[in-house]
Design a protein around this motif. Sequence first.
Motif, PDB file in Angstrom:
ATOM      1  N   LEU A  74       0.864  -1.173   0.000  1.00 35.09           N
ATOM      2  CA  LEU A  74       0.000   0.000   0.000  1.00 35.09           C
ATOM      3  C   LEU A  74       0.913   1.239   0.000  1.00 35.09           C
ATOM      4  CD1 LEU A  74      -2.812  -1.109   2.446  1.00 35.09           C
ATOM      5  CD2 LEU A  74      -2.779  -1.187  -0.043  1.00 35.09           C
ATOM      6  N   PRO A  75       0.440   2.370  -0.486  1.00 31.54           N
ATOM      7  CA  PRO A  75       1.310   3.545  -0.617  1.00 31.54           C
ATOM      8  C   PRO A  75       2.094   3.870   0.657  1.00 31.54           C
ATOM      9  CG  PRO A  75      -0.763   3.961  -1.716  1.00 31.54           C
ATOM     10  CD  PRO A  75      -0.907   2.637  -0.988  1.00 31.54           C
ATOM     11  N   ARG A  76       3.394   3.966   0.495  1.00 31.64           N
ATOM     12  CA  ARG A  76       4.384   4.345   1.515  1.00 31.64           C
ATOM     13  C   ARG A  76       4.655   3.269   2.570  1.00 31.64           C
ATOM     14  NH1 ARG A  76       1.276   8.235   0.098  1.00 31.64           N
ATOM     15  NH2 ARG A  76      -0.106   8.197   1.876  1.00 31.64           N
ATOM     16  N   HIS A  77       3.969   2.146   2.544  1.00 34.18           N
ATOM     17  CA  HIS A  77       4.185   1.113   3.562  1.00 34.18           C
ATOM     18  C   HIS A  77       5.520   0.388   3.353  1.00 34.18           C
ATOM     19  CE1 HIS A  77      -0.232   0.772   5.076  1.00 34.18           C
ATOM     20  NE2 HIS A  77       0.063   1.997   4.701  1.00 34.18           N
ATOM     21  N   TYR A  78       5.872   0.073   2.108  1.00 32.64           N
ATOM     22  CA  TYR A  78       7.154  -0.590   1.826  1.00 32.64           C
ATOM     23  C   TYR A  78       8.302   0.294   2.298  1.00 32.64           C
ATOM     24  CZ  TYR A  78      10.830  -2.971  -0.875  1.00 32.64           C
ATOM     25  OH  TYR A  78      11.968  -3.647  -1.256  1.00 32.64           O
ATOM     26  N   ALA A  79       8.257   1.580   1.946  1.00 32.80           N
ATOM     27  CA  ALA A  79       9.321   2.519   2.341  1.00 32.80           C
ATOM     28  C   ALA A  79       9.395   2.682   3.856  1.00 32.80           C
ATOM     29  CB  ALA A  79       9.106   3.867   1.667  1.00 32.80           C
ATOM     30  N   ALA A  80       8.274   2.440   4.553  1.00 30.49           N
ATOM     31  CA  ALA A  80       8.245   2.546   6.014  1.00 30.49           C
ATOM     32  C   ALA A  80       8.792   1.290   6.694  1.00 30.49           C
ATOM     33  CB  ALA A  80       6.829   2.823   6.499  1.00 30.49           C
ATOM     34  N   GLY A  81       9.175   0.282   5.905  1.00 27.79           N
ATOM     35  CA  GLY A  81       9.780  -0.914   6.484  1.00 27.79           C
ATOM     36  C   GLY A  81       8.891  -2.133   6.552  1.00 27.79           C
ATOM     37  N   MET A  82       7.777  -2.125   5.861  1.00 31.23           N
ATOM     38  CA  MET A  82       6.885  -3.288   5.902  1.00 31.23           C
ATOM     39  C   MET A  82       7.339  -4.312   4.874  1.00 31.23           C
ATOM     40  SD  MET A  82       3.137  -1.912   6.918  1.00 31.23           S
ATOM     41  CE  MET A  82       2.680  -3.580   7.387  1.00 31.23           C
ATOM     42  N   VAL A  83       8.402  -5.012   5.222  1.00 30.65           N
ATOM     43  CA  VAL A  83       9.036  -5.984   4.336  1.00 30.65           C
ATOM     44  C   VAL A  83       9.761  -7.016   5.195  1.00 30.65           C
ATOM     45  CG1 VAL A  83      11.080  -4.493   4.108  1.00 30.65           C
ATOM     46  CG2 VAL A  83      10.614  -6.220   2.374  1.00 30.65           C
ATOM     47  N   ASP A  84       9.763  -8.267   4.736  1.00 33.63           N
ATOM     48  CA  ASP A  84      10.505  -9.319   5.427  1.00 33.63           C
ATOM     49  C   ASP A  84      10.877 -10.380   4.387  1.00 33.63           C
ATOM     50  OD1 ASP A  84      11.771 -10.564   7.552  1.00 33.63           O
ATOM     51  OD2 ASP A  84       9.942 -11.312   8.476  1.00 33.63           O
ATOM     52  N   GLU A  85      11.786 -11.240   4.757  1.00 33.06           N
ATOM     53  CA  GLU A  85      12.246 -12.298   3.866  1.00 33.06           C
ATOM     54  C   GLU A  85      11.728 -13.650   4.335  1.00 33.06           C
ATOM     55  OE1 GLU A  85      16.379 -14.103   1.960  1.00 33.06           O
ATOM     56  OE2 GLU A  85      16.475 -12.535   3.455  1.00 33.06           O
ATOM     57  N   LEU A  86      11.268 -14.458   3.382  1.00 36.99           N
ATOM     58  CA  LEU A  86      10.893 -15.846   3.650  1.00 36.99           C
ATOM     59  C   LEU A  86      11.857 -16.719   2.853  1.00 36.99           C
ATOM     60  CD1 LEU A  86       8.892 -17.953   4.827  1.00 36.99           C
ATOM     61  CD2 LEU A  86       7.651 -17.782   2.654  1.00 36.99           C
ATOM     62  N   VAL A  87      12.513 -17.638   3.547  1.00 41.76           N
ATOM     63  CA  VAL A  87      13.447 -18.565   2.907  1.00 41.76           C
ATOM     64  C   VAL A  87      12.759 -19.920   2.808  1.00 41.76           C
ATOM     65  CG1 VAL A  87      15.687 -19.724   3.090  1.00 41.76           C
ATOM     66  CG2 VAL A  87      15.444 -17.318   3.807  1.00 41.76           C
ATOM     67  N   VAL A  88      12.750 -20.480   1.587  1.00 51.54           N
ATOM     68  CA  VAL A  88      12.151 -21.788   1.360  1.00 51.54           C
ATOM     69  C   VAL A  88      13.290 -22.724   0.984  1.00 51.54           C
ATOM     70  CG1 VAL A  88      10.522 -23.113  -0.026  1.00 51.54           C
ATOM     71  CG2 VAL A  88       9.981 -20.757   0.620  1.00 51.54           C
ATOM     72  N   THR A  89      13.456 -23.784   1.790  1.00 47.55           N
ATOM     73  CA  THR A  89      14.565 -24.725   1.596  1.00 47.55           C
ATOM     74  C   THR A  89      14.100 -25.949   0.821  1.00 47.55           C
ATOM     75  OG1 THR A  89      14.071 -25.817   3.696  1.00 47.55           O
ATOM     76  CG2 THR A  89      15.661 -24.001   3.762  1.00 47.55           C
ATOM     77  N   ALA A  90      15.078 -26.631   0.205  1.00 51.43           N
ATOM     78  CA  ALA A  90      14.765 -27.863  -0.509  1.00 51.43           C
ATOM     79  C   ALA A  90      14.303 -28.909   0.507  1.00 51.43           C
ATOM     80  CB  ALA A  90      15.991 -28.364  -1.257  1.00 51.43           C
ATOM     81  N   ARG A  91      13.404 -29.768   0.078  1.00 48.95           N
ATOM     82  CA  ARG A  91      12.894 -30.822   0.979  1.00 48.95           C
ATOM     83  C   ARG A  91      13.952 -31.855   1.246  1.00 48.95           C
ATOM     84  NH1 ARG A  91       7.675 -31.581   2.650  1.00 48.95           N
ATOM     85  NH2 ARG A  91       6.364 -29.896   1.998  1.00 48.95           N
TER      86      ARG A  91
END
Length: 183
Positions: free
Chosen positions: A166-183
Motif C-alpha cells: 500500500l502507498p508508503r508502507h514498503y518505504a516505512a519498512g513493511m518488508v521481510d524475507e521468507l526462505v524456502v529450503t529444498a525438501r
Amino acid sequence: MRAGRVLVAVASAAVLTGCVTVNEQAGPGMMHGRGATVVRSTCAPPVDASGSTVVVMLGDGGMMRRMHGGTAMLRAVPATVPAGPVTLLAQNMGRRTHELVVLPLAPGESVGERAVGVDGTVDETGSLGEASAPCAEGAGDGLTPGAVGWVTLDLPAGRYELVCNLPRHYAAGMVDELVVTAR
C-alpha cells in the motif's frame, strides 16, 4: 513488553485454530496502548497437513515502536520453511489497512531494496500472490485492523520478499524475507 508478546502469541495461535471474535480492553503498555480495544478475527484458512503455515504479522503505530523500535512491521514466523505448499496467514495487528504481497528475490537481491515509485508502491510484476481479502484467500481491498487473510502457494526452494505494497508502507519498512529450503 512481556504482556504484549504473550498477547501476540495467543492471538496468532487463536487465528491458526479458527478462534472466535474477542473484543478486549488492552491495559497500559499492551498492544494498542491505554484502554484501546483489541479485535481478533473469527476466521482461519483451510489447514493442509502436507504443507507449512507462516504467520505474517502486519502492524503500525505505537505498538510497533514499543515492540520493534519502528513505526511499521511485517514479520513472518517462521522465517524458513521447506519447499511445497505454504499458507501465508496475514494478520493485521495495526491501526491502518495492510496487505501481503509475495515477490521472488533473485540471487544477489536483498529485501527492502526495490525502487519505490511516485505512487509510494513497488512494482508487483512477477508477484506470486497476495493476501488482502478479509477472512478469505487471495486478493481484495486490504486487511482492515484486526482482519486476517491468507494465500496458499506451492513454493520451490528460494528466497521471497514479503511486502505490504500500500502507498508508503514498503518505504516505512513493511518488508521481510521468507526462505524456502529444498525438501
